[in-house]
Scaffold this motif. Structure first.
Motif, PDB file in Angstrom:
ATOM      1  N   UNK A  28       0.833  -1.208   0.000  1.00 16.63           N
ATOM      2  CA  UNK A  28       0.000   0.000   0.000  1.00 16.63           C
ATOM      3  C   UNK A  28       0.862   1.251   0.000  1.00 16.63           C
ATOM      4  N   UNK A  29       1.888   1.265   0.833  1.00 17.60           N
ATOM      5  CA  UNK A  29       2.780   2.428   0.900  1.00 17.60           C
ATOM      6  C   UNK A  29       3.500   2.641  -0.428  1.00 17.60           C
ATOM      7  N   UNK A  81      -5.684  -7.938  -5.579  1.00 16.83           N
ATOM      8  CA  UNK A  81      -4.249  -8.204  -5.430  1.00 16.83           C
ATOM      9  C   UNK A  81      -3.581  -8.378  -6.791  1.00 16.83           C
ATOM     10  N   UNK A  82      -4.251  -9.056  -7.714  1.00 15.43           N
ATOM     11  CA  UNK A  82      -3.700  -9.214  -9.065  1.00 15.43           C
ATOM     12  C   UNK A  82      -3.603  -7.861  -9.775  1.00 15.43           C
ATOM     13  N   UNK A  83      -4.623  -7.034  -9.601  1.00 15.00           N
ATOM     14  CA  UNK A  83      -4.612  -5.695 -10.189  1.00 15.00           C
ATOM     15  C   UNK A  83      -3.446  -4.882  -9.623  1.00 15.00           C
ATOM     16  N   UNK A  84      -3.271  -4.913  -8.307  1.00 17.50           N
ATOM     17  CA  UNK A  84      -2.185  -4.159  -7.670  1.00 17.50           C
ATOM     18  C   UNK A  84      -0.822  -4.664  -8.132  1.00 17.50           C
ATOM     19  N   UNK A 125      10.844   4.242  -8.625  1.00 17.63           N
ATOM     20  CA  UNK A 125      11.324   2.894  -8.943  1.00 17.63           C
ATOM     21  C   UNK A 125      11.390   2.027  -7.686  1.00 17.63           C
ATOM     22  N   UNK A 126      11.905   2.587  -6.609  1.00 22.58           N
ATOM     23  CA  UNK A 126      11.990   1.834  -5.350  1.00 22.58           C
ATOM     24  C   UNK A 126      10.589   1.524  -4.826  1.00 22.58           C
ATOM     25  N   UNK A 127       9.701   2.508  -4.856  1.00 26.05           N
ATOM     26  CA  UNK A 127       8.324   2.310  -4.363  1.00 26.05           C
ATOM     27  C   UNK A 127       7.618   1.225  -5.173  1.00 26.05           C
ATOM     28  N   UNK A 128       7.764   1.263  -6.490  1.00 26.57           N
ATOM     29  CA  UNK A 128       7.115   0.261  -7.328  1.00 26.57           C
ATOM     30  C   UNK A 128       7.725  -1.123  -7.099  1.00 26.57           C
ATOM     31  N   UNK A 131       6.403  -2.423  -3.774  1.00 24.26           N
ATOM     32  CA  UNK A 131       5.010  -2.840  -3.939  1.00 24.26           C
ATOM     33  C   UNK A 131       4.927  -4.147  -4.734  1.00 24.26           C
ATOM     34  N   UNK A 132       5.709  -4.262  -5.791  1.00 19.60           N
ATOM     35  CA  UNK A 132       5.676  -5.473  -6.617  1.00 19.60           C
ATOM     36  C   UNK A 132       6.139  -6.690  -5.821  1.00 19.60           C
ATOM     37  N   UNK A 133       7.208  -6.555  -5.064  1.00 21.61           N
ATOM     38  CA  UNK A 133       7.704  -7.675  -4.256  1.00 21.61           C
ATOM     39  C   UNK A 133       6.722  -8.053  -3.155  1.00 21.61           C
ATOM     40  N   UNK A 134       6.138  -7.060  -2.515  1.00 18.25           N
ATOM     41  CA  UNK A 134       5.146  -7.340  -1.470  1.00 18.25           C
ATOM     42  C   UNK A 134       3.927  -8.042  -2.059  1.00 18.25           C
ATOM     43  N   UNK A 135       3.499  -7.604  -3.234  1.00 15.79           N
ATOM     44  CA  UNK A 135       2.347  -8.250  -3.877  1.00 15.79           C
ATOM     45  C   UNK A 135       2.698  -9.667  -4.318  1.00 15.79           C
ATOM     46  N   UNK A 136       3.903  -9.871  -4.799  1.00 14.97           N
ATOM     47  CA  UNK A 136       4.333 -11.218  -5.166  1.00 14.97           C
ATOM     48  C   UNK A 136       4.282 -12.136  -3.951  1.00 14.97           C
TER      49      UNK A 136
END
Length: 149
Positions: A28-29, A81-84, A125-128, A131-136
């Protein structure tokens, strides 16, 4: 039978829940930072245009990231979650492609090649990536309910 302090726990504790909650907060952050930065920078890129301006694309990314952040935090369902995950990984992929590859103009999409790193781009880039790793993590550790027949 008595349990010794060195014995492993025999129940599923809340540790997994805590890690999943932390991953949701991180995702989320990351998405919120992505949304803020793209909204904040959009007006600087309005002059880079084809049929659609880069500023408009930044506003679209900001809107998608904000929606994804809300879904991750409040809805907590697989489609959200898939969308995020798609928003975070797609945004990061596009940032990196347009940083390292001069794609040129693609139909209505302007030439967004920008071979520079600056603070806002690095932060996005860091934020994305966070977020991508957390969603994975959330997607890989998701428990699916079995339907009873």
């Amino acid at each position: 039978m008595t349990t010794q302090p060195s014995d492993p726990p025999t129940h599923r504790g809340g540790g997994g829940r805590f890690v999943r909650a932390a991953a949701r907060v991180l995702a989320t952050a990351g998405l919120a930072v992505d949304a803020y930065l793209h909204a904040h920078l959009a007006d600087r890129f309005d002059t880079i245009t084809s049929d659609i301006s880069q500023g408009t694309l930044f506003r679209l990314e900001a809107s998608l990231a904000a929606l994804a952040a809300l879904l991750v935090l409040f809805w907590r369902r697989l489609p959200g979650d898939l969308f995020a995950a798609a928003v975070a990984t797609g945004g990061l992929a596009l940032l990196l492609v347009y940083r390292y590859v001069n794609v040129g103009e693609l139909g209505p999409i302007p030439d967004m090649y920008e071979p520079l790193w600056y603070e806002e781009k690095q932060t996005a880039a860091v934020a994305q990536a966070v977020a991508a790793l957390a969603m994975l993590y959330l997607l890989l550790t998701r428990r699916f309910r079995r339907s009873a027949y």
